[in-house]
Design a protein around this motif. Structure first.
Motif, PDB file in Angstrom:
ATOM      1  N   GLN A  56      32.373  11.675  54.847  1.00  0.00           N
ATOM      2  CA  GLN A  56      33.874  12.088  54.720  1.00  0.00           C
ATOM      3  C   GLN A  56      34.374  12.348  55.859  1.00  0.00           C
ATOM      4  OE1 GLN A  56      32.476  15.473  52.416  1.00  0.00           O
ATOM      5  NE2 GLN A  56      33.093  14.793  50.564  1.00  0.00           N
ATOM      6  N   HIS A  57      33.621  12.556  57.100  1.00  0.00           N
ATOM      7  CA  HIS A  57      34.154  12.854  58.115  1.00  0.00           C
ATOM      8  C   HIS A  57      33.274  12.193  59.336  1.00  0.00           C
ATOM      9  CE1 HIS A  57      37.284  15.798  56.807  1.00  0.00           C
ATOM     10  NE2 HIS A  57      36.573  15.999  56.209  1.00  0.00           N
ATOM     11  N   LYS A  58      33.591  12.303  60.479  1.00  0.00           N
ATOM     12  CA  LYS A  58      32.960  12.001  61.550  1.00  0.00           C
ATOM     13  C   LYS A  58      31.591  12.513  61.761  1.00  0.00           C
ATOM     14  CE  LYS A  58      32.888  11.361  66.597  1.00  0.00           C
ATOM     15  NZ  LYS A  58      33.727  11.786  67.806  1.00  0.00           N
ATOM     16  N   ASP A  59      31.362  13.691  61.320  1.00  0.00           N
ATOM     17  CA  ASP A  59      30.328  14.557  61.287  1.00  0.00           C
ATOM     18  C   ASP A  59      30.139  15.667  60.555  1.00  0.00           C
ATOM     19  OD1 ASP A  59      31.050  16.170  63.136  1.00  0.00           O
ATOM     20  OD2 ASP A  59      30.672  15.214  64.789  1.00  0.00           O
ATOM     21  N   VAL A  60      29.187  16.431  60.398  1.00  0.00           N
ATOM     22  CA  VAL A  60      29.284  17.569  59.533  1.00  0.00           C
ATOM     23  C   VAL A  60      30.186  18.721  60.353  1.00  0.00           C
ATOM     24  CG1 VAL A  60      27.512  19.438  58.435  1.00  0.00           C
ATOM     25  CG2 VAL A  60      26.960  17.260  58.297  1.00  0.00           C
ATOM     26  N   TYR A  61      29.872  18.578  61.563  1.00  0.00           N
ATOM     27  CA  TYR A  61      30.812  19.703  62.454  1.00  0.00           C
ATOM     28  C   TYR A  61      32.159  19.484  61.800  1.00  0.00           C
ATOM     29  CZ  TYR A  61      33.183  21.383  66.793  1.00  0.00           C
ATOM     30  OH  TYR A  61      33.946  22.068  67.416  1.00  0.00           O
ATOM     31  N   GLU A  62      32.653  18.458  61.933  1.00  0.00           N
ATOM     32  CA  GLU A  62      34.110  18.314  61.657  1.00  0.00           C
ATOM     33  C   GLU A  62      34.474  18.737  60.222  1.00  0.00           C
ATOM     34  OE1 GLU A  62      36.890  17.538  63.288  1.00  0.00           O
ATOM     35  OE2 GLU A  62      35.541  17.158  65.435  1.00  0.00           O
ATOM     36  N   HIS A  63      33.455  18.396  59.285  1.00  0.00           N
ATOM     37  CA  HIS A  63      33.613  18.683  57.901  1.00  0.00           C
ATOM     38  C   HIS A  63      33.567  20.186  57.739  1.00  0.00           C
ATOM     39  CE1 HIS A  63      32.660  19.569  53.590  1.00  0.00           C
ATOM     40  NE2 HIS A  63      31.520  20.149  54.089  1.00  0.00           N
TER      41      HIS A  63
ATOM     42  N   GLY B  14      24.820  22.698  66.615  1.00  0.00           N
ATOM     43  CA  GLY B  14      23.873  21.753  66.087  1.00  0.00           C
ATOM     44  C   GLY B  14      24.273  20.676  65.259  1.00  0.00           C
ATOM     45  N   LEU B  15      25.802  21.209  64.395  1.00  0.00           N
ATOM     46  CA  LEU B  15      26.229  20.475  63.386  1.00  0.00           C
ATOM     47  C   LEU B  15      26.715  19.202  63.851  1.00  0.00           C
ATOM     48  CD1 LEU B  15      27.793  23.443  61.255  1.00  0.00           C
ATOM     49  CD2 LEU B  15      25.767  21.819  60.796  1.00  0.00           C
ATOM     50  N   LYS B  16      26.943  18.997  65.185  1.00  0.00           N
ATOM     51  CA  LYS B  16      27.809  17.893  65.767  1.00  0.00           C
ATOM     52  C   LYS B  16      26.868  16.539  65.694  1.00  0.00           C
ATOM     53  CE  LYS B  16      30.160  18.130  69.555  1.00  0.00           C
ATOM     54  NZ  LYS B  16      31.649  17.788  69.133  1.00  0.00           N
ATOM     55  N   LEU B  17      25.392  17.036  65.406  1.00  0.00           N
ATOM     56  CA  LEU B  17      24.570  15.927  65.812  1.00  0.00           C
ATOM     57  C   LEU B  17      24.319  15.227  64.155  1.00  0.00           C
ATOM     58  CD1 LEU B  17      22.023  17.684  67.784  1.00  0.00           C
ATOM     59  CD2 LEU B  17      23.885  16.231  68.618  1.00  0.00           C
ATOM     60  N   GLU B  18      24.858  15.841  63.178  1.00  0.00           N
ATOM     61  CA  GLU B  18      24.623  15.274  61.755  1.00  0.00           C
ATOM     62  C   GLU B  18      25.716  14.812  61.147  1.00  0.00           C
ATOM     63  OE1 GLU B  18      21.384  15.441  60.818  1.00  0.00           O
ATOM     64  OE2 GLU B  18      20.894  16.766  62.655  1.00  0.00           O
ATOM     65  N   ILE B  19      25.414  13.472  60.326  1.00  0.00           N
ATOM     66  CA  ILE B  19      26.395  12.739  59.633  1.00  0.00           C
ATOM     67  C   ILE B  19      26.459  12.981  58.191  1.00  0.00           C
ATOM     68  CG2 ILE B  19      27.028  10.366  59.272  1.00  0.00           C
ATOM     69  CD1 ILE B  19      27.149  11.234  62.162  1.00  0.00           C
ATOM     70  N   ASP B  20      27.601  13.377  57.967  1.00  0.00           N
ATOM     71  CA  ASP B  20      27.471  13.878  56.340  1.00  0.00           C
ATOM     72  C   ASP B  20      27.340  12.936  55.470  1.00  0.00           C
ATOM     73  OD1 ASP B  20      29.476  13.973  53.782  1.00  0.00           O
ATOM     74  OD2 ASP B  20      29.421  15.994  54.832  1.00  0.00           O
ATOM     75  N   GLU B  21      26.537  12.989  54.695  1.00  0.00           N
ATOM     76  CA  GLU B  21      26.003  11.961  53.691  1.00  0.00           C
ATOM     77  C   GLU B  21      26.964  11.053  52.715  1.00  0.00           C
ATOM     78  OE1 GLU B  21      25.556  15.672  51.159  1.00  0.00           O
ATOM     79  OE2 GLU B  21      25.823  15.234  53.113  1.00  0.00           O
TER      80      GLU B  21
ATOM     81  N   VAL C 292      21.859   8.946  53.818  1.00  0.00           N
ATOM     82  CA  VAL C 292      21.402  10.238  54.318  1.00  0.00           C
ATOM     83  C   VAL C 292      21.421  11.356  53.278  1.00  0.00           C
ATOM     84  CG1 VAL C 292      21.862  12.078  56.109  1.00  0.00           C
ATOM     85  CG2 VAL C 292      22.048   9.522  56.742  1.00  0.00           C
ATOM     86  N   SER C 293      20.376  12.218  53.242  1.00  0.00           N
ATOM     87  CA  SER C 293      20.343  13.155  52.254  1.00  0.00           C
ATOM     88  C   SER C 293      20.129  14.647  53.155  1.00  0.00           C
ATOM     89  CB  SER C 293      19.527  12.919  51.242  1.00  0.00           C
ATOM     90  OG  SER C 293      18.087  13.057  51.435  1.00  0.00           O
ATOM     91  N   PHE C 294      20.575  15.468  52.395  1.00  0.00           N
ATOM     92  CA  PHE C 294      20.085  16.946  53.074  1.00  0.00           C
ATOM     93  C   PHE C 294      19.558  17.931  51.751  1.00  0.00           C
ATOM     94  CE2 PHE C 294      23.419  15.218  55.705  1.00  0.00           C
ATOM     95  CZ  PHE C 294      23.053  15.222  56.722  1.00  0.00           C
ATOM     96  N   HIS C 295      18.535  17.442  51.023  1.00  0.00           N
ATOM     97  CA  HIS C 295      18.226  18.224  49.956  1.00  0.00           C
ATOM     98  C   HIS C 295      17.896  19.505  50.351  1.00  0.00           C
ATOM     99  CE1 HIS C 295      18.315  14.730  47.611  1.00  0.00           C
ATOM    100  NE2 HIS C 295      17.435  13.979  48.336  1.00  0.00           N
ATOM    101  N   HIS C 296      18.322  20.558  49.464  1.00  0.00           N
ATOM    102  CA  HIS C 296      17.972  21.983  49.385  1.00  0.00           C
ATOM    103  C   HIS C 296      18.435  22.663  50.933  1.00  0.00           C
ATOM    104  CE1 HIS C 296      15.736  21.340  45.965  1.00  0.00           C
ATOM    105  NE2 HIS C 296      14.682  20.614  46.675  1.00  0.00           N
ATOM    106  N   HIS C 297      19.372  21.886  51.555  1.00  0.00           N
ATOM    107  CA  HIS C 297      19.880  22.519  52.693  1.00  0.00           C
ATOM    108  C   HIS C 297      20.628  23.751  52.477  1.00  0.00           C
ATOM    109  CE1 HIS C 297      24.075  20.715  51.407  1.00  0.00           C
ATOM    110  NE2 HIS C 297      24.585  21.966  52.018  1.00  0.00           N
TER     111      HIS C 297
END
Length: 486
Positions: free
Chosen positions: A269-276, A259-266, A319-324
Motif C-alpha cells: 500500500q505504501h513504500k514501507d510500513v513506516y509510511e503506512h 525499525g518500521l522503515k525496514l519493513e515492506i507492507d504486505e 510477505v506476511s506478518f502473522h500474529h504481529h
C-alpha cells in the motif's frame, strides 16, 4: 500602544502593525501583569513577560498561563507577591520559580537564570543570572527568547526571534551545539515545536540534532516522555515524528518507530510500513472529536511495531506478518514501561494494539453473534477508540477495496448496535452473580466460584442472555460435569 511600548534598540526591526496588535493582546491581562510589574519596580526590581507567553501573544493565542523573569531571587519574589496573590506555590523554588494565581491567571515568576548541564548529569545546574539579556540567551529557541518589560511594555528581541517567528523557523539563540550541549532535551523540544507550530527547523539545528542525538541519553525517561507526549499531541505530529526518525533521536528512546522503515507492507500500500504508520496516525487525528486523544494516537503509532519480528516470505514471494498484533502489544507494553508511562495508559494502548486486527475477516461473513459479543467484551470501554483505530488502519489506495472495508465496518457497528439494544452489551457478564453461585452450589468463596463465574460468562458470550431458570440449569449441568454434585 504608548511611546513607552516602542521596540527596544536591540530589536532587529520594528513590530508590524499586526504584531503590535498581537502584543496589544497583553492589554487583556495587563491590569494584572502591569500591577505585578509595578510591585517589582517599587521594590527595586525588574519584571519581564518572557518565553512562550510573548511568542503566543505574537501568534495571537495568548493564554491564561503567563511566564515572567526577574532579577529578584525567590525569597524577594515571595515578599513582593505576599498579600497580593490569591494563592502561592513553591514547587519550583529550587529552580528559582515561584508560582501564583491572581484574577483567574496562573503566573510563574523565575529569577534570571544561567542554567546549564555539566555534560554528564541528567539534571540541570541552576545558576542565577544577572540580566535580561543573559537570561534570554540561555533560552532554547529564538522564538522563545523575546521579552516585554512591565509595566512599560518595552519589547526586547536580541536574537531575532521576531524574524524567525515570521519565517516560521526554529533556531537557537547561541549555536545549536552550545544550546543542545547545555540541555540535550532541547533537540526533542525542537521536534515538538515543529509539530505544535508547524515550523521548520533551521538546517544548522537539524545538523546538530543529528550529530548530537546520542546526548539525549543523558536525560531522564520522564522528561523525554513528557516532551514526546506533547509532540504526539501537536497539531502536526507527522512532521515531528519524521524529525525524530531523520535525525536519529527516535533511535534513542523509541527504536521501534525507526525499525518500521525496514519493513515492506504486505499489501504494497505504501513504500514501507513506516509510511503506512504515519498515515494511520494522521487518520487517527482526523477522527478525534475534541482535543488530543493520546491513547488513540499512541496506539496508531505502535499498532504495527510487531511486524519486523514476524516478517516471513512465503513460497509465492508474498510477505506476511502473522500474529504481529500479539508481538506488537508486548513490545508496546515494554516500551511504554521504559518511558515511564502510567500503567493504566500503557494498558489501554497495549490493548488497542492487540485488538486492531480483530475486525479483518468480518466481511467474509464468518462472524456469529457470539464473535460480535466477544469483540465488544474484549474492547470494553476502549470500543469507541477501537472503531477509530480500525478505520484509521485502512490506508489502501484501491478505492473499491477502501469502500468495501468501510462498508464492512459500518455493518459491524450496526450489528453491534442491534445486539446491544437487545442484550446490554456494555455489561456482558454472567447471568448469575457470585452470591447466587455460592447459594446454588452450596460452596464458600474461593476458586470454585471463580471457575463457575467464568463458565457462565462464556455461555453468555456464546449464546446471549439466559433467563434465571436456564442460567441455574446450566450452572448445575457444569457442576455435575466437574464432579461437584451428583
Amino acid at each position: 500602544m504608548s511611546e513607552a511600548s516602542a521596540p527596544h534598540a536591540a530589536d532587529r526591526r520594528e513590530l508590524t502593525a499586526a504584531q503590535r496588535n498581537a502584543v496589544a493582546e497583553l492589554l487583556r491581562v495587563s491590569p494584572v501583569a502591569d500591577e505585578l510589574g509595578r510591585r517589582f519596580v517599587r521594590a527595586g526590581h525588574e519584571l519581564h513577560l518572557v518565553g512562550g507567553s510573548v511568542r503566543d501573544a505574537l501568534l495571537g493565542r495568548l493564554g491564561d498561563d503567563l511566564d515572567f523573569c526577574t532579577d529578584a531571587h525567590p525569597d524577594e519574589t515571595l515578599r513582593i507577591v505576599k498579600g497580593w496573590a490569591e494563592s502561592i506555590w513553591e514547587t519550583g523554588r529550587e529552580f528559582g520559580t515561584i508560582g501564583l494565581q491572581r484574577d483567574g491567571l496562573r503566573l510563574e515568576v523565575t529569577t534570571f537564570r544561567a542554567e546549564s548541564y555539566d555534560q554528564v548529569s541528567r539534571n540541570p545546574v541552576v545558576v542565577y543570572g544577572t540580566s535580561l539579556d543573559e537570561d534570554l540567551k540561555r533560552r532554547d529557541f529564538t522564538i522563545n527568547a523575546m521579552a516585554v518589560s512591565l509595566p512599560e511594555h518595552r519589547f526586547t528581541d536580541p536574537h531575532g526571534g521576531l524574524d524567525d517567528l515570521s519565517a516560521k523557523v526554529i533556531r537557537t539563540p547561541s549555536t545549536p551545539g552550545e544550546s543542545f550541549g547545555d540541555d540535550p532535551l532541547r533537540m526533542l523540544r525542537a521536534a515538538r515545536f515543529a509539530a505544535q507550530l508547524r515550523f521548520a527547523v533551521h538546517p544548522d539545528v537539524h545538523t546538530a540534532m543529528t550529530e548530537m542525538a546520542a546526548d539525549l541519553d543523558r536525560i531522564t525517561a520522564e522528561r523525554v516522555r513528557d516532551e514526546f507526549t506533547k509532540l504526539l499531541c501537536g497539531v502536526d505530529p507527522i512532521t515531528g515524528l519524521r524529525l525524530l526518525v531523520d535525525t536519529g533521536l527516535a533511535e534513542r528512546f523509541l527504536p521501534e518507530l525507526t525499525g518500521l522503515k525496514l519493513e515492506i507492507d504486505e499489501h504494497a500500500q505504501h513504500k514501507d510500513v513506516y509510511e503506512h504508520t504515519l498515515t494511520v496516525v494522521e487518520n487517527a487525528v482526523s477522527f478525534e472529536e475534541e482535543g488530543c486523544d493520546f491513547i488513540l494516537r499512541m496506539a496508531a503509532l505502535m499498532h504495527d511495531v510487531g511486524k519486523p519480528a514476524t516478517k516471513a516470505v512465503g513460497s509465492d514471494g508474498r510477505v506476511s506478518f502473522h500474529h504481529h498484533e500479539v508481538v506488537g502489544a508486548r513490545l508496546t507494553k515494554a516500551r511504554m514501561k521504559a518511558m515511564r508511562y502510567p500503567k493504566e495508559i500503557t494498558a489501554k494502548v497495549t490493548a488497542l494494539v492487540a485488538l486492531h486486527l480483530r475486525f479483518y475477516g468480518y466481511g467474509r461473513g464468518e462472524w456469529t453473534d457470539s464473535a460480535v459479543r466477544r469483540y465488544v467484551a474484549d474492547a470494553g470501554d476502549l470500543l469507541p477508540r477501537l472503531h477509530k483505530l480500525t478505520r484509521s488502519d485502512c490506508t489502501t489506495r484501491n478505492r473499491r477495496k477502501a469502500a468495501q472495508l468501510a462498508a464492512d465496518y459500518d455493518a459491524l457497528e450496526d450489528r453491534i448496535a442491534r445486539i446491544a439494544a437487545e442484550e446490554d452489551l456494555a455489561r456482558v457478564r454472567p447471568d448469575l452473580d457470585g452470591n447466587a453461585i455460592m447459594e446454588l452450589l452450596g460452596v464458600p468463596p474461593g476458586p470454585v466460584v471463580g471457575r463457575a463465574w467464568k463458565h457462565l460468562k462464556e455461555q453468555r458470550l456464546e449464546h446471549g442472555p439466559l433467563d434465571r431458570d436456564a442460567a441455574e440449569a446450566e450452572l448445575l449441568r457444569w457442576a455435575r460435569a466437574e464432579g461437584m454434585i451428583t
